[in-house]
Design a protein around this motif. Structure first.
Motif, PDB file in Angstrom:
ATOM      1  N   ALA A  48       1.042  -1.184   0.062  1.00 27.55           N
ATOM      2  CA  ALA A  48      -0.039  -0.087   0.074  1.00 27.55           C
ATOM      3  C   ALA A  48       0.826   1.388   0.030  1.00 27.55           C
ATOM      4  O   ALA A  48       0.676   2.300  -0.685  1.00 27.55           O
ATOM      5  N   ARG A  49       1.909   1.242   0.874  1.00 30.23           N
ATOM      6  CA  ARG A  49       2.799   2.151   0.731  1.00 30.23           C
ATOM      7  C   ARG A  49       3.392   2.598  -0.469  1.00 30.23           C
ATOM      8  O   ARG A  49       3.579   3.721  -0.909  1.00 30.23           O
ATOM      9  N   THR A  51       2.296   1.648  -3.514  1.00 30.51           N
ATOM     10  CA  THR A  51       1.618   2.107  -4.594  1.00 30.51           C
ATOM     11  C   THR A  51       0.653   3.456  -4.170  1.00 30.51           C
ATOM     12  O   THR A  51      -0.106   3.925  -4.813  1.00 30.51           O
ATOM     13  N   GLY A  52       0.987   3.870  -3.040  1.00 27.43           N
ATOM     14  CA  GLY A  52       0.198   5.225  -2.477  1.00 27.43           C
ATOM     15  C   GLY A  52      -1.148   5.006  -2.605  1.00 27.43           C
ATOM     16  O   GLY A  52      -1.760   5.882  -2.897  1.00 27.43           O
ATOM     17  N   THR A  53      -1.706   3.779  -1.997  1.00 26.78           N
ATOM     18  CA  THR A  53      -3.140   3.729  -1.787  1.00 26.78           C
ATOM     19  C   THR A  53      -3.575   3.362  -0.583  1.00 26.78           C
ATOM     20  O   THR A  53      -2.467   3.056   0.362  1.00 26.78           O
ATOM     21  N   GLY A  54      -4.754   3.046  -0.128  1.00 22.25           N
ATOM     22  CA  GLY A  54      -4.996   2.850   1.081  1.00 22.25           C
ATOM     23  C   GLY A  54      -4.828   1.167   1.794  1.00 22.25           C
ATOM     24  O   GLY A  54      -4.336   0.995   2.959  1.00 22.25           O
ATOM     25  N   SER A 343       0.445   3.257 -10.418  1.00 21.86           N
ATOM     26  CA  SER A 343       0.483   3.813  -9.319  1.00 21.86           C
ATOM     27  C   SER A 343       1.554   5.010  -9.254  1.00 21.86           C
ATOM     28  O   SER A 343       1.267   6.226  -8.920  1.00 21.86           O
ATOM     29  N   ARG A 349      -3.087   6.772 -12.637  1.00 14.20           N
ATOM     30  CA  ARG A 349      -3.852   6.845 -11.429  1.00 14.20           C
ATOM     31  C   ARG A 349      -5.316   7.771 -11.820  1.00 14.20           C
ATOM     32  O   ARG A 349      -6.242   7.146 -11.318  1.00 14.20           O
ATOM     33  N   THR A 355      -6.872   6.639  -5.372  1.00 17.45           N
ATOM     34  CA  THR A 355      -6.433   7.752  -4.386  1.00 17.45           C
ATOM     35  C   THR A 355      -5.809   7.042  -3.344  1.00 17.45           C
ATOM     36  O   THR A 355      -5.439   5.851  -3.308  1.00 17.45           O
ATOM     37  N   ARG A 356      -5.385   7.740  -2.171  1.00 18.22           N
ATOM     38  CA  ARG A 356      -4.757   7.418  -1.274  1.00 18.22           C
ATOM     39  C   ARG A 356      -5.787   6.477  -0.232  1.00 18.22           C
ATOM     40  O   ARG A 356      -5.226   5.768   0.692  1.00 18.22           O
ATOM     41  N   ASP A 357      -6.981   6.712  -0.788  1.00 18.69           N
ATOM     42  CA  ASP A 357      -7.803   5.646   0.044  1.00 18.69           C
ATOM     43  C   ASP A 357      -8.240   4.603  -0.517  1.00 18.69           C
ATOM     44  O   ASP A 357      -9.018   3.382  -0.213  1.00 18.69           O
ATOM     45  N   SER A 358      -7.664   4.201  -2.041  1.00 15.87           N
ATOM     46  CA  SER A 358      -8.184   3.061  -2.702  1.00 15.87           C
ATOM     47  C   SER A 358      -7.731   1.684  -2.190  1.00 15.87           C
ATOM     48  O   SER A 358      -6.513   1.607  -1.657  1.00 15.87           O
TER      49      SER A 358
END
Length: 386
Positions: A48-49, A51-54, A343, A349, A355-358
């Motif tokens: 997650a870190r 890929t910048g996702t949640g 990502s 993206r 998003t950061r929450d995906s």
């Protein structure tokens, strides 16, 4: 080139099932097989870190029914349905009932072309049923992959041609041999029934995913923003499309080698497109130049993005997976390589709504199916996978 992605907006009409019978029939059969257990759905904060996702979830098929890949699910159901048809049996019978009923076909031979995992799965199923198997491999298949198929008791025939040519060759050989039962995971005009069943067999994975999401307290219909699936001829990706394609919240992306991107080029052109070989990517299970005719309509109607990656990106993805405790071979790691590529690209993206929450679901389709190759790429990090 490192890879690329195209973003689409299809969501056209497509079938919600390929074969007759209850949609959970493949899983009921798989549950009757010796050693069946759901594979893990692993959450990785590190991915997650990166890929910048949640949240990144990995459906980890590094071990499935005694083999290092998911392929046994499609192969076993395809074989089950083919044998039931020949013996006029109810497809609802269990594996053990099939094994006892298959006596009249003991002198027959299960056969297919393969670049590794599918053929090994067919050979494994033949061994479990006390039948014979003859598996054809193209010239780029490694000796260790061939040896693994032979280790299942199968006869291996090396065809000095591409995978796609080997598929055509075995089709001719099977037509000439009345005792041959062809179990292909790709389809062509006139040979479509068994490949449909193979695709349906993969549905077990996604029923497990839905149950595992619910066990985590997550809504299976709303949680997944993006599913990333490796694509060779497109059969497994079609299974993804059948299961997730109707969910408005979930987008689907395929990943292929940049030198064997038949799904990518077909989606760009809007028609099935052949990619001429030779196909020499280390992603052995994805070195395919022609999309299955059964899979293609589903892919056209459900795939939101087609990603291509190069061998360098896949090697790095294998190492990243290993550092997270996940063993992944070259084809399985394509899913992570695709996730890292899209990502890192702002346009991709945005096009996929990340998003950061995906929440992303990666399908790791194999473990170290070629141990020598895996060790040469991952090295000591392989110990992390346990």
């Amino acid at each position: 080139m490192p890879g690329r992605a195209i973003i689409r907006s299809p969501r056209s009409d497509y079938p919600n099932a390929l074969s007759d019978g209850p949609r959970d029939a493949p899983r009921r059969f798989h549950r009757s097989m010796p050693g069946y257990a759901p594979t893990p759905l692993v959450e990785s904060p590190e991915l997650a870190r990166r890929t910048g996702t949640g949240r990144v979830l990995v459906k980890n098929e590094q071990h499935r029914l005694g083999l290092p890949s998911f392929k046994i699910l499609g192969s076993s159901w395809g074989i089950h349905r083919a044998l039931c048809e020949r013996l006029d049996l109810d497809p609802a019978i269990s594996f053990e009932e099939l094994r006892h009923a298959v006596g009249p076909l003991r002198d027959h031979v299960l056969t297919c072309a393969t670049d590794g995992n599918h053929g090994r799965a067919v050979a494994h199923m033949a061994r479990l049923l006390d039948m014979r198997a003859r598996i054809y491999v193209p010239d780029e298949v490694s000796m260790s992959r061939s040896a693994a198929i032979e280790g299942e008791g199968a006869q291996v025939v090396r065809v000095y041609a591409s995978y796609d040519d080997a598929v055509r060759y075995v089709a001719v050989q099977a037509e000439r041999d009345p005792r041959a039962i062809l179990v292909s995971d790709t389809a062509w005009p006139g040979y479509e029934t068994v490949p449909r069943h193979v695709i349906d067999g993969y549905s077990t994975i996604f029923h497990e995913v839905d149950e595992q999401l619910a066990e985590m307290g997550l809504d299976p219909m709303e949680t997944l923003d993006l599913v990333i699936v490796p694509a060779g001829v497109g059969a497994f990706a079609a299974a993804v499309g059948l299961h997730f394609g109707s969910r408005a919240a979930t987008r689907i992306a395929t990943v292929e080698p940049d030198t064997a991107d038949c799904v990518h080029r077909s989606l760009v052109a809007g028609v099935r497109t052949t990619v001429q070989g030779p196909h020499r990517s280390i992603m052995a299970g994805l070195n395919c130049g022609e999309t299955s005719v059964v899979a293609w309509p589903i892919l056209r109607g459900t795939v939101d993005a087609a990603i291509t990656v190069d061998d360098h990106g896949v090697r790095e993805a294998m190492r990243v997976f290993a550092g997270c405790g996940i063993e992944s071979g070259e084809s399985g790691a394509a899913s992570l390589a695709g996730a890292l590529l899209v990502s890192a690209d702002h346009g991709s993206r945005e096009g996929l709504g990340l998003t950061r929450d995906s929440t992303i679901l990666l399908l790791n389709t194999e473990g170290a199916s070629d141990p020598a190759s895996y060790r040469s790429i991952v090295g000591d990090l392989g110990a992390a996978s346990g």
